[in-house]
Design a protein around this motif. Structure first.
Motif, PDB file in Angstrom:
ATOM      1  N   ASP A 169      41.008  40.607  55.271  1.00 22.18           N
ATOM      2  CA  ASP A 169      40.553  39.342  54.704  1.00 22.18           C
ATOM      3  C   ASP A 169      40.902  39.372  53.222  1.00 22.18           C
ATOM      4  O   ASP A 169      40.556  40.327  52.516  1.00 22.18           O
ATOM      5  N   GLY A 213      41.170  37.314  49.336  1.00 18.18           N
ATOM      6  CA  GLY A 213      40.631  36.235  48.525  1.00 18.18           C
ATOM      7  C   GLY A 213      40.623  36.618  47.060  1.00 18.18           C
ATOM      8  O   GLY A 213      40.877  37.770  46.694  1.00 18.18           O
ATOM      9  N   ALA A 214      40.336  35.635  46.234  1.00 20.40           N
ATOM     10  CA  ALA A 214      40.244  35.888  44.800  1.00 20.40           C
ATOM     11  C   ALA A 214      39.069  36.819  44.523  1.00 20.40           C
ATOM     12  O   ALA A 214      38.056  36.783  45.223  1.00 20.40           O
ATOM     13  N   GLY A 264      35.780  38.077  43.399  1.00 21.25           N
ATOM     14  CA  GLY A 264      34.551  37.307  43.225  1.00 21.25           C
ATOM     15  C   GLY A 264      34.373  36.191  44.235  1.00 21.25           C
ATOM     16  O   GLY A 264      33.375  35.470  44.191  1.00 21.25           O
ATOM     17  N   ASN A 265      35.308  36.046  45.164  1.00 23.09           N
ATOM     18  CA  ASN A 265      35.203  35.014  46.193  1.00 23.09           C
ATOM     19  C   ASN A 265      33.910  35.203  46.977  1.00 23.09           C
ATOM     20  O   ASN A 265      33.657  36.299  47.496  1.00 23.09           O
ATOM     21  N   PRO A 266      33.067  34.163  47.069  1.00 15.27           N
ATOM     22  CA  PRO A 266      31.787  34.323  47.770  1.00 15.27           C
ATOM     23  C   PRO A 266      31.944  34.698  49.248  1.00 15.27           C
ATOM     24  O   PRO A 266      31.113  35.427  49.792  1.00 15.27           O
ATOM     25  N   GLY A 267      32.989  34.219  49.896  1.00 15.94           N
ATOM     26  CA  GLY A 267      33.209  34.560  51.304  1.00 15.94           C
ATOM     27  C   GLY A 267      33.493  36.039  51.484  1.00 15.94           C
ATOM     28  O   GLY A 267      32.959  36.677  52.405  1.00 15.94           O
ATOM     29  N   LEU A 268      34.342  36.604  50.615  1.00 20.04           N
ATOM     30  CA  LEU A 268      34.622  38.042  50.706  1.00 20.04           C
ATOM     31  C   LEU A 268      33.381  38.861  50.393  1.00 20.04           C
ATOM     32  O   LEU A 268      33.117  39.874  51.047  1.00 20.04           O
ATOM     33  N   TYR A 271      43.432  39.075  43.068  1.00 19.81           N
ATOM     34  CA  TYR A 271      42.999  39.005  44.463  1.00 19.81           C
ATOM     35  C   TYR A 271      42.535  40.383  44.918  1.00 19.81           C
ATOM     36  O   TYR A 271      42.914  41.393  44.348  1.00 19.81           O
ATOM     37  N   GLU A 272      41.713  40.388  45.948  1.00 21.10           N
ATOM     38  CA  GLU A 272      41.264  41.623  46.569  1.00 21.10           C
ATOM     39  C   GLU A 272      41.197  41.398  48.067  1.00 21.10           C
ATOM     40  O   GLU A 272      41.368  40.270  48.544  1.00 21.10           O
TER      41      GLU A 272
END
Length: 167
Positions: A80, A82-83, A85-89, A124-125
């Motif tokens: 998965d 995302g950027a 700090g992405n809340p979903g990640l 991204y991470e």
């Protein structure tokens, strides 16, 4: 589809009188979303309800594989992205930690080093899950149908349900 034949199999296994109705001429049709050779299967979700449920789902699929003698899941690992700090990640990581799902956090450069075809931008991470993979939906439907019929489920094809009434 997969949900119907899975439900019929489990119901028949419990000794319940089970009738599986299929609108089309065969359960193995291509008119639904549960066909084809590949569907993603994973344990990483931002919603706890799904992360928790996938432990049971994986156990279900392993039982189906064992009883049918067919490999249904190919484990490839899943990722998965995302950027930072992405809340979903962040929710995925919390769910993995809460429910004991194996996972690994990767920076963008680590993603590219491990998976050279992926080039996430700076900032991204990723969350890598070694248990992610591919479910063979066609083989799953076929195997679950065979298991349901073996467990004494009755199948009627070409059936349109127009009403449901309790006995």
């Amino acid at each position: 589809g997969i949900v119907g034949v899975a439900t019929a199999w489990r119901s028949a296994l419990r000794g319940r009188r089970t009738l599986l109705l299929e609108r089309f001429g065969s359960v193995l049709h291509t008119r639904g979303s549960s066909h084809g050779r590949s569907r993603i299967i994973r344990r990483t979700y931002p919603q706890d309800v799904y992360t928790r449920a996938m432990a049971d789902a994986y156990a279900f699929w392993r039982q189906a594989e064992a009883e049918a003698g067919v490999q249904l899941i190919t484990t490839t690992g899943g990722i998965d992205l995302g950027a930072v700090g992405n809340p979903g990640l962040a929710a995925i990581v919390r769910g993995c930690e809460r429910f004991g799902v194996p996972h690994e956090r990767l920076r963008a450069d680590e993603v590219h080093a491990r998976f050279p075809l992926l080039r996430p931008p700076d900032g991204y991470e990723a969350v890598f899950s070694p248990e992610g993979g591919v479910l063979d939906a066609d083989a799953a439907r076929e195997s679950l149908l065979a298991l349901a019929l073996r467990a004494s489920c009755e199948l009627r094809t070409g059936a349109t349900v127009v009403d449901v009434a309790a006995d």
